[in-house]
Design a protein around this motif. Structure first.
Motif, PDB file in Angstrom:
ATOM      1  N   ALA A   1       9.719   1.839  -5.163  1.00 28.35           N
ATOM      2  CA  ALA A   1       8.772   2.207  -6.017  1.00 28.35           C
ATOM      3  C   ALA A   1       9.106   3.205  -7.140  1.00 28.35           C
ATOM      4  O   ALA A   1       8.898   3.796  -8.173  1.00 28.35           O
ATOM      5  N   SER A   2      10.070   4.665  -6.194  1.00 29.13           N
ATOM      6  CA  SER A   2      11.336   4.918  -6.917  1.00 29.13           C
ATOM      7  C   SER A   2      12.011   4.077  -8.194  1.00 29.13           C
ATOM      8  O   SER A   2      12.008   5.242  -9.485  1.00 29.13           O
ATOM      9  N   LYS A   3      12.708   3.090  -8.166  1.00 29.63           N
ATOM     10  CA  LYS A   3      12.581   2.408  -9.031  1.00 29.63           C
ATOM     11  C   LYS A   3      12.261   2.059 -10.004  1.00 29.63           C
ATOM     12  O   LYS A   3      12.190   2.188 -11.214  1.00 29.63           O
ATOM     13  N   ALA A   4      10.936   1.328  -9.185  1.00 30.05           N
ATOM     14  CA  ALA A   4      10.160   1.538 -11.125  1.00 30.05           C
ATOM     15  C   ALA A   4       9.576   2.291 -11.443  1.00 30.05           C
ATOM     16  O   ALA A   4       9.587   2.532 -12.770  1.00 30.05           O
ATOM     17  N   ASN A   5       9.471   3.155 -11.074  1.00 29.85           N
ATOM     18  CA  ASN A   5       9.011   4.881 -11.494  1.00 29.85           C
ATOM     19  C   ASN A   5       9.892   5.081 -12.506  1.00 29.85           C
ATOM     20  O   ASN A   5       9.487   6.260 -13.645  1.00 29.85           O
ATOM     21  N   SER A   6      11.380   5.206 -11.699  1.00 28.79           N
ATOM     22  CA  SER A   6      12.561   5.853 -12.541  1.00 28.79           C
ATOM     23  C   SER A   6      12.445   5.029 -13.806  1.00 28.79           C
ATOM     24  O   SER A   6      13.070   5.682 -15.094  1.00 28.79           O
ATOM     25  N   LEU A   7      11.896   3.749 -13.812  1.00 27.05           N
ATOM     26  CA  LEU A   7      12.338   2.766 -14.973  1.00 27.05           C
ATOM     27  C   LEU A   7      11.330   3.576 -16.233  1.00 27.05           C
ATOM     28  O   LEU A   7      11.671   3.248 -17.186  1.00 27.05           O
ATOM     29  N   VAL A   8      10.201   3.299 -16.114  1.00 30.26           N
ATOM     30  CA  VAL A   8       8.825   3.112 -16.441  1.00 30.26           C
ATOM     31  C   VAL A   8       8.578   4.714 -17.450  1.00 30.26           C
ATOM     32  O   VAL A   8       7.752   4.847 -18.021  1.00 30.26           O
ATOM     33  N   LYS A   9       8.878   5.865 -16.700  1.00 28.56           N
ATOM     34  CA  LYS A   9       8.614   7.601 -16.800  1.00 28.56           C
ATOM     35  C   LYS A   9       8.692   7.915 -17.852  1.00 28.56           C
ATOM     36  O   LYS A   9       8.074   8.763 -18.978  1.00 28.56           O
ATOM     37  N   LYS A  10      10.245   7.588 -18.793  1.00 26.41           N
ATOM     38  CA  LYS A  10      10.229   8.615 -19.250  1.00 26.41           C
ATOM     39  C   LYS A  10       9.520   7.653 -20.232  1.00 26.41           C
ATOM     40  O   LYS A  10       9.224   7.924 -22.336  1.00 26.41           O
ATOM     41  N   GLY A  11       8.731   6.352 -20.690  1.00 26.04           N
ATOM     42  CA  GLY A  11       7.807   5.775 -22.090  1.00 26.04           C
ATOM     43  C   GLY A  11       8.677   5.569 -22.221  1.00 26.04           C
ATOM     44  O   GLY A  11       8.312   4.622 -24.002  1.00 26.04           O
ATOM     45  N   GLU A  12      10.146   5.366 -22.228  1.00 28.70           N
ATOM     46  CA  GLU A  12      11.173   4.002 -23.337  1.00 28.70           C
ATOM     47  C   GLU A  12      12.026   3.417 -22.613  1.00 28.70           C
ATOM     48  O   GLU A  12      12.593   4.105 -21.441  1.00 28.70           O
TER      49      GLU A  12
ATOM     50  N   LYS B   1      -5.824   6.756   3.456  1.00 22.05           N
ATOM     51  CA  LYS B   1      -4.961   7.727   2.327  1.00 22.05           C
ATOM     52  C   LYS B   1      -4.714   6.957   0.583  1.00 22.05           C
ATOM     53  O   LYS B   1      -5.967   7.843  -0.002  1.00 22.05           O
ATOM     54  N   LEU B   2      -5.220   5.892   0.401  1.00 20.72           N
ATOM     55  CA  LEU B   2      -5.056   5.062  -0.942  1.00 20.72           C
ATOM     56  C   LEU B   2      -6.189   5.531  -1.690  1.00 20.72           C
ATOM     57  O   LEU B   2      -6.904   5.846  -2.958  1.00 20.72           O
ATOM     58  N   MET B   3      -7.420   6.102  -0.872  1.00 23.97           N
ATOM     59  CA  MET B   3      -8.506   5.588  -1.952  1.00 23.97           C
ATOM     60  C   MET B   3      -8.812   7.265  -2.718  1.00 23.97           C
ATOM     61  O   MET B   3      -9.979   7.768  -3.249  1.00 23.97           O
ATOM     62  N   GLU B   4      -7.806   7.644  -1.888  1.00 22.04           N
ATOM     63  CA  GLU B   4      -7.864   9.854  -2.296  1.00 22.04           C
ATOM     64  C   GLU B   4      -7.150   9.630  -4.045  1.00 22.04           C
ATOM     65  O   GLU B   4      -7.699  10.464  -4.049  1.00 22.04           O
ATOM     66  N   TYR B   5      -6.712   8.473  -4.394  1.00 20.61           N
ATOM     67  CA  TYR B   5      -5.817   8.983  -5.180  1.00 20.61           C
ATOM     68  C   TYR B   5      -6.841   7.352  -6.474  1.00 20.61           C
ATOM     69  O   TYR B   5      -7.616   7.197  -6.291  1.00 20.61           O
ATOM     70  N   LYS B   6      -6.514   9.404  -6.995  1.00 21.76           N
ATOM     71  CA  LYS B   6      -7.580   8.676  -9.237  1.00 21.76           C
ATOM     72  C   LYS B   6      -7.328   7.602  -9.558  1.00 21.76           C
ATOM     73  O   LYS B   6      -7.366   6.736  -9.938  1.00 21.76           O
ATOM     74  N   ASN B   7      -5.900   7.729  -9.119  1.00 25.48           N
ATOM     75  CA  ASN B   7      -4.508   6.296 -10.346  1.00 25.48           C
ATOM     76  C   ASN B   7      -4.014   5.338  -9.177  1.00 25.48           C
ATOM     77  O   ASN B   7      -2.994   5.017  -9.969  1.00 25.48           O
ATOM     78  N   ILE B   8      -5.086   4.872  -8.510  1.00 21.16           N
ATOM     79  CA  ILE B   8      -4.665   3.242  -8.206  1.00 21.16           C
ATOM     80  C   ILE B   8      -6.242   2.769  -7.952  1.00 21.16           C
ATOM     81  O   ILE B   8      -6.996   3.158  -8.090  1.00 21.16           O
ATOM     82  N   THR B   9      -5.904   1.353  -8.582  1.00 23.81           N
ATOM     83  CA  THR B   9      -7.461   0.304  -8.954  1.00 23.81           C
ATOM     84  C   THR B   9      -6.900  -0.107  -7.943  1.00 23.81           C
ATOM     85  O   THR B   9      -5.997  -0.998  -8.496  1.00 23.81           O
TER      86      THR B   9
ATOM     87  N   MET C   1       1.020  -1.199   0.020  1.00 23.26           N
ATOM     88  CA  MET C   1      -0.119   0.231  -0.146  1.00 23.26           C
ATOM     89  C   MET C   1       1.090   1.370   0.316  1.00 23.26           C
ATOM     90  O   MET C   1       0.592   2.164  -0.406  1.00 23.26           O
ATOM     91  N   ARG C   2       2.085   1.637   0.482  1.00 25.84           N
ATOM     92  CA  ARG C   2       2.585   2.489   0.270  1.00 25.84           C
ATOM     93  C   ARG C   2       3.516   2.659  -0.624  1.00 25.84           C
ATOM     94  O   ARG C   2       3.572   3.214  -1.545  1.00 25.84           O
ATOM     95  N   SER C   3       4.107   1.697  -0.767  1.00 28.83           N
ATOM     96  CA  SER C   3       4.675   1.822  -2.086  1.00 28.83           C
ATOM     97  C   SER C   3       3.566   1.839  -3.053  1.00 28.83           C
ATOM     98  O   SER C   3       3.803   3.376  -4.264  1.00 28.83           O
ATOM     99  N   ALA C   4       2.200   1.924  -3.681  1.00 28.62           N
ATOM    100  CA  ALA C   4       1.400   2.117  -4.245  1.00 28.62           C
ATOM    101  C   ALA C   4       1.304   3.814  -4.181  1.00 28.62           C
ATOM    102  O   ALA C   4       0.886   4.580  -4.870  1.00 28.62           O
ATOM    103  N   ILE C   5       0.961   4.450  -3.083  1.00 25.74           N
ATOM    104  CA  ILE C   5       0.304   5.241  -2.834  1.00 25.74           C
ATOM    105  C   ILE C   5       1.841   6.433  -3.430  1.00 25.74           C
ATOM    106  O   ILE C   5       1.934   7.393  -3.948  1.00 25.74           O
ATOM    107  N   GLU C   6       3.062   5.711  -2.721  1.00 26.40           N
ATOM    108  CA  GLU C   6       4.106   6.351  -3.724  1.00 26.40           C
ATOM    109  C   GLU C   6       4.460   6.997  -4.621  1.00 26.40           C
ATOM    110  O   GLU C   6       5.040   7.528  -5.941  1.00 26.40           O
ATOM    111  N   LEU C   7       4.135   5.602  -5.658  1.00 27.94           N
ATOM    112  CA  LEU C   7       3.956   5.482  -7.379  1.00 27.94           C
ATOM    113  C   LEU C   7       2.825   6.080  -8.335  1.00 27.94           C
ATOM    114  O   LEU C   7       3.733   7.096  -8.314  1.00 27.94           O
ATOM    115  N   ALA C   8       1.826   6.673  -7.079  1.00 32.53           N
ATOM    116  CA  ALA C   8       0.641   7.747  -7.661  1.00 32.53           C
ATOM    117  C   ALA C   8       1.471   8.780  -7.508  1.00 32.53           C
ATOM    118  O   ALA C   8       1.098   9.876  -8.445  1.00 32.53           O
TER     119      ALA C   8
END
Lengths: 646, 386, 129
Positions: free
Chosen positions: A553-564, A206-214, A157-164
């Motif tokens: 979470a930050s590692k996953a985000n840095s991997l995918v955020k560039k789109g490439e 907190k998790l429920m506040e995010y629209k970009n978490i399903t 849950m904590r990493s989901a919030i961070e990623l969002a």
């Protein structure tokens, strides 16, 4: 493949680290004699900016088609000189680094003459290798800025919030019907004194506040066909058998629960109590809607008669998710002692630490187990951890602190309880040491046993006795009357760990998920795009789990955020003409990176480039020697061997 | 196989050991302790036995008496478990265990018993004087001194002394015998030849007289820049002890010579000896008061009620004794008489409680412990040779 | 004829055993200078062909510094490397090369001392043969 005609060689003195023991000028002279070496230089510091610029200039002015730098370990400067090559317009894979410091000048500082000879041969081998090197191009693939987080425990849950927060879209997939994982089961937690339930409630709100978490509960990944950037995941969602719009009325829910004729051991309470097929473990559990356990429900329909919101006709749902990265956060199982292990399941007042923690949660002002008021509790540590003969050699890390904290809670909550700790040495590291001190000051007695001489739990008339040969009193044999014996059970990997097979995530020696490098790449696995955090990687307490989940979470985000995403080009390739499809390579590959394809009517193997990790396990098993690894081809390797043997 | 007993730890709290359960067995105390040797883990072994509540083993241990509270262990302890204070408390505990009457345990663990007994014994003396005192004459001797022996004839007092001495000896000796039984007979696995008790007798005598072990502290005495290999604690302790012993001899054996109405010249042995003992007592008392109030040395950091009772009673006895002497010389009859009664009202309970049942008994138990330990180790050596 | 010091070829792995060999140098733990190291991604990627080539070219011994259980690729690494060894031993037998000339041992990423010991022992054994 064409041999290189125009090679530049640089021999570094590394100040004097190399030149004190290796006669670099002699090395240069020897190397200069080799065909195709058009430039050979010694340099004070190859990594210095001026030298780097000089190399760039040399490459450009002389049209060098390959360079070799003989200096320190490639672990330090491989990328530095690859960049130098790239700046000069040379493919970085036409660069070879030769290690003449760690593996030559330093290792043989006692024999300078031989060190010089060895250096000459090492550099010659490097030149031989670069002669066959191939210009490789990193492939780039597109990536979805979507991350699937598996497991909605505290770290999931904590990493989901961070990623969002970082801007990724998150699918949070939980196998159980409720979020919170293990933490929801615990009462007061050490250092914060907040209960597990409260911690989870805060995270859920907190998790429920995010629209970009399903969030999907009762859901499991059942297959994956994609790779990093484009994982193609199928998720099965089991029904709750309760309509989504249900407004829960606790009184009515209780009536429905009472009506259910099924009675099964309650796994939330580790079997201390029983529960019904329709259940909610505690009132403030999330999501708020109860669930019906399809495994035990007999479909008798009693509940449906009482409540319109129940729908036993609901079916499994399947959805597909495209994701750039996957974060495994599946947690652990408590070790389940074997029958008879310290009297477990044979002597009635032997329970496990998780059971004790639930017992405290379920108890009122007195601690009562099986209708008996408890006065003396004996804790036996390291059950299922630090095993001398068993499989679990590792330390589960959290249990000493957890037990000691529990014993403090017990001292504060109940009167006249004595705690006896039978341990193998206490490991309450860092700030947690204060808890150990507090427990001692409370008068808890610590007794220590030898690996080969564990305590013995036995019945003695009506009571239970724990006997120990106490290391702290020079092996004195002691007995303690205990009316509750608590086995301090460690963490083991999840029993049901299908996710490991589906994602091909590597498992380590202790059967937990394995990272690439424990210090430098602690949350990545060799499967690109599959990250691990929390206790699924190895025993961790809550704060350590959350720390690793944030870093994942930050590692996953840095991997995918560039789109490439760039892929490593040093992968295997198959000579399809030679291949006879015996499937040995497929069997050897741990990553399913080999598929069967056709070439002129015959079955042949092909490498799935995005899946190949370049480990090379398939190379030696091919009976036709049809597989080579880029950067480590037969030509390169044998040329090096020849040069070294010379 | 021994049973772990949590009750002892709570009991030891009454004897002053409040912190020792914080011990986590690191062994720093043993590493620093000058008395520790292999197989004799001072003071960790006693801490462990106390934690586990193994009363029989504690009862047969001599270790607490061999410890002289240098305090190194307490200042080194990383968990402030006060091992030195535990050893001190164990000495109180053992004193109570050796005492078969059970009074010692009462005195140590109950303030009401301790203070009640003092007042009761003081009242007893007062009552005796009210009914049996001699004439309170204001007539002075030729030299101008008070006629103390008229008010309290030394012959009568001496009879009282002897009765008291008989009581004290009976209780103290029977307690020492009890100690012998617990240490040397019960729980003893070594066969001890009788002759060893005689060959090691010198140690008993030497340690009885000098309490030499107190001198072995890290803390050395410095006088005029020169360092001596003995601790100031020993010097002060010996000064106090020898003065008190001298005083005891004077009043028990030479009372007729000591409690005289004659006023000797200042250099006369009767006065010189009296002054020496008084000076020794006062100096010792000031040192020990200072130590307990300032709490600079480990041994002064924790004070049990029994510690205060002992120094307060001794101080009152000493001061009242000095006043009796001067009131007599300067011819103040009533002051002399009242002060004399008060002197005995303090002295009597002090001796009755402290000597057989409380703090002063350590002066007997310590040398006996050293003696028993010597006998035991000699016996072990003999057995291992055979 | 004077006996030449034996030449040893070591296959080390990029992430596990090579760092240990680097560490041996850093700590100036000496081993015979006739030990030459070639790095591969994983010890289960070493081809028998390469090993035989090394013997053909005059190497006296080949040592595989294996990943052991620390392998990041696959938990069966040790087993797979073991298979390569036994397979190569067969081939060596056919060529009349003593099987003792090929050895393997797991060298963890900080096992510098263990590596040096292995090399000294192996060099001694080879010079006795």
């Amino acid at each position: 493949m064409e041999e290189k005609r125009n090679i530049g060689v640089y021999i570094c003195q590394c100040g004097s680290n190399i030149s004190d023991y290796v006669d670099v000028e002699k090395v240069r002279e020897e190397v200069a004699k080799i065909n195709h070496v058009s430039i050979s230089k010694t340099t004070m510091f190859a990594c210095a900016d001026a030298t780097q610029n000089e190399i760039v200039q040399d490459i450009q002015e002389n049209n060098l088609d390959a360079i070799v730098v003989a200096s320190c370990s490639p672990k330090l400067h491989l990328d530095t000189f690859k960049n130098v090559a790239e700046r000069a317009g040379l493919n970085p894979y036409n660069y070879v680094q030769v290690n003449i410091r760690e593996q030559c000048s330093w290792a043989h500082s006692d024999k300078p003459v031989q060190a010089t000879e060895k250096a000459i041969q090492l550099v010659k081998a490097g030149i031989a290798r670069v002669g066959y090197s191939e210009a490789l191009i990193k492939t780039k693939i597109s990536a979805e800025n979507v991350v699937v987080v598996v497991g909605a425990g505290v770290s999931g849950m904590r990493s989901a919030i961070e990623l969002a927060d970082l801007g990724s879209y998150v699918y949070l997939i939980e196998r159980e019907y409720f979020v919170g994982g293990r933490v929801a089961q615990w009462g007061e937690l050490f250092t914060t004194n907040e209960t597990g339930k409260e911690t989870i409630r805060r995270l859920y709100t907190k998790l429920m506040e995010y629209k970009n978490i399903t969030l999907f509960t009762g859901a499991e990944i059942i297959s994956n066909t994609g790779t990093v950037g484009n994982f193609d995941i199928q998720v099965k969602i089991r029904p709750r058998y309760i309509k989504p719009g249900c407004k829960v009325d606790p009184e009515k829910l209780q009536k429905v629960i009472d009506a259910c004729p099924v009675e099964i051991p309650d796994k939330f309470n580790f079997g201390l109590t029983t529960c019904k097929a329709i259940y909610k473990n505690f009132e403030s559990e999330f999501p708020e809607i109860p669930a019906i356990d399809p495994e035990h429900c007999t479909r008798c329909g009693e509940c449906e008669k009482l409540c319109d919101d129940i729908d036993l006709g609901q079916k499994d749902e399947f959805i597909n998710i495209k994701a750039g990265a996957i974060l495994i956060n599946t947690g652990y199982d408590p070790y389940e002692p074997k029958t008879g292990e310290f009297g477990y399941k044979e002597i009635e007042n032997v329970i496990t630490l998780p059971q004790l923690k639930r017992l405290i949660e379920l108890s009122g002002k007195e601690l009562i187990y099986k209708n008996k008021k408890i006065h003396n509790i004996g804790y036996i540590y390291c059950v299922g951890s630090r095993q001398k003969d068993g499989e679990n050699k590792y330390c589960s890390r959290y249990c000493c602190t957890s037990t000691i904290y529990t014993s403090i809670v017990i001292k504060n909550k109940y009167k006249d309880i004595h705690n006896f700790h039978f341990d193998k040495s206490i490991r309450t590291y860092g700030k947690l040491e204060l808890l150990y001190r507090e427990a001692s000051e409370n008068g808890d007695i610590f007794l220590q046993f030898w690996d080969e001489d564990p305590p013995v739990v036995s019945r003695n008339g009506n009571g239970t006795v724990v006997s120990i040969k106490d290391m702290l009193s020079s092996g004195k044999e002691l007995e303690v009357d205990c009316d509750l014996v608590v086995l301090v059970t460690g963490m083991v990997p999840r029993q049901d760990n299908k996710i490991a097979d589906i994602l091909k995530a590597p498992i380590g020696r202790d059967k937990f998920f394995n990272e690439i490098h424990p210090k430098l790449r602690p949350v990545e696995t060799v499967i690109d795009g599959v990250l691990i955090s929390g206790a699924c990687q190895g025993p961790k307490n809550i704060s350590e789990s959350v720390k690793s989940s944030l870093s994942a979470a930050s590692k996953a985000n840095s991997l995918v955020k560039k789109g490439e995403i760039e892929l490593k080009p040093t992968i295997a390739f198959i000579d399809k003409n030679a291949c006879v499809w015996c499937d040995e390579c497929l069997k050897a590959c741990p990553f399913d990176a080999i598929i069967k394809t056709q070439l002129e009517g015959k079955d042949v193997a092909e490498i799935v480039e995005a899946k190949c990790k370049g480990g090379g396990m398939c190379l030696p098993v091919c009976p036709e020697n049809a597989i080579n690894l880029k950067g480590y081809t037969d030509n390169e390797m044998e040329a090096m061997i020849t040069a070294l043997a010379d | 196989m021994s049973k772990v007993n949590t009750a002892l730890a709570s009991e030891l709290q009454y004897y002053g050991a409040k912190e020792f359960s914080a011990c986590y067995n690191c062994g720093n105390c043993t590493a620093i302790c000058s008395l520790a040797s292999e197989g004799n883990e001072f003071p960790r072994k006693m801490i462990r036995l106390s934690t586990l509540g193994l009363e029989n083993e504690i009862e047969s241990s001599l270790e607490p008496w061999l410890c002289y509270y240098c305090g190194e262990c307490s200042s080194t302890c990383p968990r402030q478990a006060e091992p030195g204070e535990l050893m001190m408390s164990l000495r109180r505990y053992l004193t109570a265990r050796y005492d078969w009457t059970g009074l010692s345990r009462r005195f140590y663990t109950s303030e009401i018993w301790e203070l009640g007994a003092i007042f009761l014994l003081a009242a007893f003396i007062l009552v005796l004087f009210i009914f049996f005192h001699g004439p309170m004459t204001t007539e002075l001797t030729a030299e101008g001194g008070v006629k103390l022996n008229t008010f309290a004839p030394w012959k009568t007092i001496e009879i009282g002394d002897w009765i008291m001495a008989a009581f004290l000896s009976f209780f103290l000796l029977s307690n020492i015998f009890n100690m012998y039984l617990k240490v040397m007979v019960r729980n003893n696995k070594v066969k001890i030849p009788i002759k060893l008790y005689f060959t090691t007798l010198w140690d008993l005598a030497f340690n009885f007289a000098t309490q030499w072990e107190f001198s072995k502290s890290e803390n050395k005495t410095k006088i005029a820049g020169k360092q001596f290999n003995i601790s100031p604690y020993w010097i002060m302790h010996w000064l106090l002890m020898s003065s008190y012993a001298l005083m005891l001899i004077l009043i028990m054996v030479f009372l007729g010579w000591f409690q005289t109405d004659i006023i000797y010249e200042w250099w006369h042995p009767q006065r010189i000896l009296g002054y020496y003992a008084t000076f020794g007592l006062m100096a010792g008392l000031i040192y020990f008061f200072y130590n307990r109030i300032k709490k600079e040395q480990e041994s002064g950091k924790h004070s049990h009620l029994s510690d205060w009772v002992f120094i307060v009673l001794l101080a009152l006895t000493t001061i009242s004794g000095i006043l009796v002497h001067f009131f007599r010389i300067y011819g103040l009859p009533y002051s002399t008489y009242y002060m004399y009664v008060f002197h005995l009202m303090v002295l009597f309970p002090m001796l009755m409680i402290e000597v057989p049942f409380s703090k002063w008994s350590h002066l007997a138990y310590r040398p006996f412990a050293i003696y028993f330990a010597k006998v035991k180790s000699a016996a072990e050596k003999m057995n291992s040779k055979n | 004829m004077e006996k030449k010091a034996p030449k040893i070829l070591v296959f080390s792995t990029e992430k596990i055993s090579d760092p240990a060999i680097d560490l041996a140098g850093l700590l100036k733990l000496h081993y015979p200078p006739i030990v030459f190291t070639m790095e591969v991604p994983c010890s289960s990627a070493v081809k028998s062909k390469w090993i035989l080539h090394a013997f053909d070219q005059g190497f006296d011994g080949v040592f595989i510094a294996a990943d052991g259980t620390d392998c990041a690729y696959d938990e069966s690494c040790t087993e797979k490397t073991g298979q390569i060894i036994s397979q190569t031993h067969e081939l060596m037998k056919e060529k009349g090369i003593l099987p003792e000339k090929l050895k393997m041992a797991a060298i963890c990423s900080v096992c510098a001392e263990s590596f040096v010991k292995q090399m000294n022992v192996f060099a001694d054994q080879l010079s006795e043969q």
